[in-house]
Design an enzyme around this catalytic site. Structure first.
Site, PDB file in Angstrom:
ATOM      1  N   VAL A   1       0.842  -1.197   0.000  1.00 45.58           N
ATOM      2  CA  VAL A   1       0.000   0.000   0.000  1.00 45.58           C
ATOM      3  C   VAL A   1       0.874   1.242   0.000  1.00 45.58           C
ATOM      4  CG1 VAL A   1      -1.738   1.309   1.284  1.00 45.58           C
ATOM      5  CG2 VAL A   1      -1.815  -1.195   1.273  1.00 45.58           C
ATOM      6  N   CYS A   2       0.509   2.217  -0.842  1.00 46.90           N
ATOM      7  CA  CYS A   2       1.135   3.540  -0.794  1.00 46.90           C
ATOM      8  C   CYS A   2       0.040   4.581  -0.983  1.00 46.90           C
ATOM      9  CB  CYS A   2       2.231   3.683  -1.848  1.00 46.90           C
ATOM     10  SG  CYS A   2       1.615   3.753  -3.550  1.00 46.90           S
ATOM     11  N   ALA A   3       0.396   5.817  -1.271  1.00 45.56           N
ATOM     12  CA  ALA A   3      -0.605   6.878  -1.352  1.00 45.56           C
ATOM     13  C   ALA A   3      -1.514   6.729  -2.572  1.00 45.56           C
ATOM     14  CB  ALA A   3       0.078   8.241  -1.367  1.00 45.56           C
TER      15      ALA A   3
END
Length: 406
Positions: free
Chosen positions: A91-93
């Site tokens: 998960v990232c932005a």
């Protein structure tokens, strides 16, 4: 494995997996402050590890393959911390850098997928569930799990009313189309502070009347009248959606114009007055000491409704408060036995107000601007809307962002 997609998972696929309590491990590569503010959560605890992307990368040169740099970073830092017995969700932005992370993990033999769209997509994900379906009417709950926002849609005789819609109004059009109904009315329980309302836009685009209590058509800090078209709600007003009756109850305290909607004498859309885990905070208009007694009186009157009344709030602070289908509800009788704010009512107004004022979370400065936008005093494009809505709602007493209880 993440069965639906081999290299990426949509927020809906992730949510369904979380709801089924299937094994999952989350590797979040955003900055630490972003991770602490909000993260992917499910009804039950999910193991997670946060390491910022640029701390994970082991770069040897500017032209080096990023996936190779990820693999080297994982080998050096994470091999003992990552599981082999369950899928890993990167998960990232926005879902870009985490895609490299997921690919590097797969090359190292891990069962890994990227969350498509990242936390931005997670924040904009909704699902809906039926609360009640009868021959005369159906009531649906629309949930935005990342922000803890809840709205409702009442359908009867192919007519629909939308209560407390969020800004992604296509969600409500999709629901109405799925059940063969036309949206004919939009209503807000109050002028929201934690998220941008879809009410005015939903009404304006299709010439649907938008309803709000007139006390909330004034910004409480700027003292400027709203610049939106609305129809005023009145206490004890009743109206019909098809053959279903809706009664307006005025419960000031969170805002001066806070109302609840009692559907068929049984289902209480409590807005931000009463939650499953707590009660409203009275300080978002900058008048906590003046409004706390109003909240006390409102909750006293609300508690006089029949115990079998089903409370359906506009927010939740703890995602685990939903049932096995992801619906957030409880009878008033149940809440009288366990809700700290309702229990405090028995000690009298002074003790209740002291309790409320002593347990107010930090005031989010963005909430002032969100109220301005909801009143039509300012506008926010999509990027600004994402910034204003970053993180989980903090509309309840005694709740803070970042932890499991939001």
């Amino acid at each position: 494995m993440l069965k639906q997609v081999t290299t990426g998972s949509t927020p809906q696929q992730v949510w369904e997996r979380l709801l089924r309590n299937e094994p999952l491990f989350i590797l979040d590569v955003r900055n630490r402050d972003e991770f602490e503010r909000w993260r992917v959560e499910g009804p039950r605890s999910v193991p997670a590890l946060n390491i910022p992307y640029f701390e994970l990368l082991d770069l040897e040169g500017e032209e080096e393959d990023v996936t190779e740099a990820v693999m080297r970073g994982v080998r050096a830092q994470l091999m003992e911390q990552l599981p082999r017995d369950r899928p890993i969700l990167a998960v990232c932005a926005e879902g870009n850098t985490s895609n490299y992370v997921a690919e590097g993990l797969r090359r190292l033999g891990f069962d890994a997928a990227n969350m498509e769209g990242g936390m931005e997509a997670w924040g904009n994900f909704y699902y809906w569930r039926p609360v009640e379906e009868t021959e005369r009417f159906s009531l649906y709950q629309v949930v935005r799990p990342a922000r803890g926002c809840v709205s409702h849609v009442l359908v009867s005789e192919h007519r629909a009313a939308v209560f407390d819609p969020a800004r992604h109004i296509e969600t409500y059009h999709e629901l109405a189309a799925a059940v063969g109904a036309r949206i004919e009315m939009v209503l807000d329980t109050h002028l929201h502070a934690d998220h941008l309302s879809g009410g005015p836009a939903l009404g304006q685009g299709d010439h649907i009347p938008y309803h709000l209590h007139p006390y909330d058509a004034i910004h409480p800090m700027d003292m400027l009248p709203a610049r939106i078209a609305y129809r005023p709600l009145e206490a004890e007003q009743t109206f019909r959606v098809g053959s279903a009756e809706v009664r307006v109850l005025h419960f000031p305290g969170h805002t001066l114009g806070m109302v609840a909607f009692l559907i068929e004498g049984r289902y209480l859309l409590s807005g931000d007055s009463l939650f499953l885990e707590s009660v409203a905070r009275p300080d978002l208009g900058g008048k906590a000491e003046a409004w706390a007694p109003l909240l006390y009186d409102s909750l006293q009157r609300m508690a006089e409704l029949p115990d079998e009344t089903l409370v359906l709030p506009a927010h939740f602070s703890d995602i685990a408060a939903g049932d096995e289908n992801g619906v957030f509800s409880a009878t008033l009788g149940e809440l009288k036995q366990r809700n700290p704010g309702l229990l405090k009512l028995a000690e009298g107004e002074a003790a209740f107000c002291d309790y409320i004022l002593a347990n107010l979370p930090e005031f989010p400065e963005a909430y002032v601007e969100i109220k301005r936008a909801n009143a039509g005093l300012t506008s926010a494009d999509e990027r600004r809307a994402q910034e204003l809505e970053l993180g989980k709602n903090i509309c309840a007493v005694g709740k803070t962002p970042g932890g499991a209880s939001g």
